[in-house]
Design a protein around this motif. Structure first.
Motif, short mmCIF file in Angstrom:
data_model
loop_
_atom_site.label_atom_id
_atom_site.label_comp_id
_atom_site.label_asym_id
_atom_site.label_seq_id
_atom_site.Cartn_x
_atom_site.Cartn_y
_atom_site.Cartn_z
N ARG A 1 0.84 -1.21 0.00
CA ARG A 1 0.00 0.00 0.00
C ARG A 1 0.87 1.26 0.00
N VAL A 2 1.90 1.27 0.85
CA VAL A 2 2.82 2.41 0.91
C VAL A 2 3.54 2.57 -0.43
N ALA A 3 3.96 1.46 -1.02
CA ALA A 3 4.70 1.51 -2.29
C ALA A 3 3.83 2.02 -3.44
N SER B 1 2.96 6.53 -3.45
CA SER B 1 3.81 7.62 -3.94
C SER B 1 5.19 7.09 -4.32
N PRO B 2 5.91 7.85 -5.11
CA PRO B 2 7.28 7.46 -5.44
C PRO B 2 8.18 7.38 -4.21
N VAL C 1 10.13 1.40 0.47
CA VAL C 1 9.92 -0.05 0.47
C VAL C 1 11.07 -0.76 -0.25
N VAL C 2 11.48 -0.24 -1.39
CA VAL C 2 12.59 -0.84 -2.14
C VAL C 2 13.87 -0.76 -1.32
N GLY C 3 14.10 0.36 -0.64
CA GLY C 3 15.27 0.49 0.22
C GLY C 3 15.26 -0.52 1.35
#
Length: 141
Positions: free
Chosen positions: A101-103, A106-107, A113-115
């Motif tokens: 949901r967070v991903a 927004s960018p 999330v990717v980090g």
């Protein structure tokens, strides 16, 4: 002469209803996509349910194949992978839902999330390499 891709001046891509059925010359075609219901709201709900179901099935198959490939032990590995995915806890499910949901919002959320996933991968690789290090090097820390 170049074919226009948008309405008005310029070669902008078509958006919304204008991106619908067009023939080869760029003119609007009278053909319409058949819908299950004449009510737009019903069609949107149907499309949403179908897309969510297809996405869930695809996600589950992808998870099982990734987990089975990670174990690489043939059939016992596949069984272990299926059990791992099927027996996922409520907290894990909620955490994964929250992260997705967070991903999607927004960018910046996607970058967070990717980090986090990158940090987890580096941590896992470090743990995997730790037993391979020489005992002399481990005690120096």
């Amino acid at each position: 002469m170049a074919r226009k891709t948008g309405i008005g001046s310029g070669n902008r891509p078509l958006r919304g209803a204008d991106a619908g059925m067009r023939d080869g010359a760029g003119k609007r075609s009278d053909r319409k996509l058949p819908m299950p219901s004449p009510v737009t709201g019903t069609n949107l709900v149907i499309a949403d349910v179908v897309l969510r179901a297809a996405g869930g099935i695809l996600r589950r198959r992808l998870q099982k194949s990734i987990a089975a490939e990670s174990h690489r032990a043939g059939e016992p590995g596949r069984d272990k992978a299926e059990k791992m995915i099927e027996n996922r806890g409520v907290m894990s499910t909620i955490a994964l839902w929250g992260a997705s949901r967070v991903a999607r919002k927004s960018p910046l959320g996607l970058a967070m999330v990717v980090g986090g996933f990158a940090a987890k991968v580096f941590y896992d690789r470090g743990k995997h390499l730790e037993p391979k290090r020489s005992p002399r090097r481990r005690t120096r820390r």
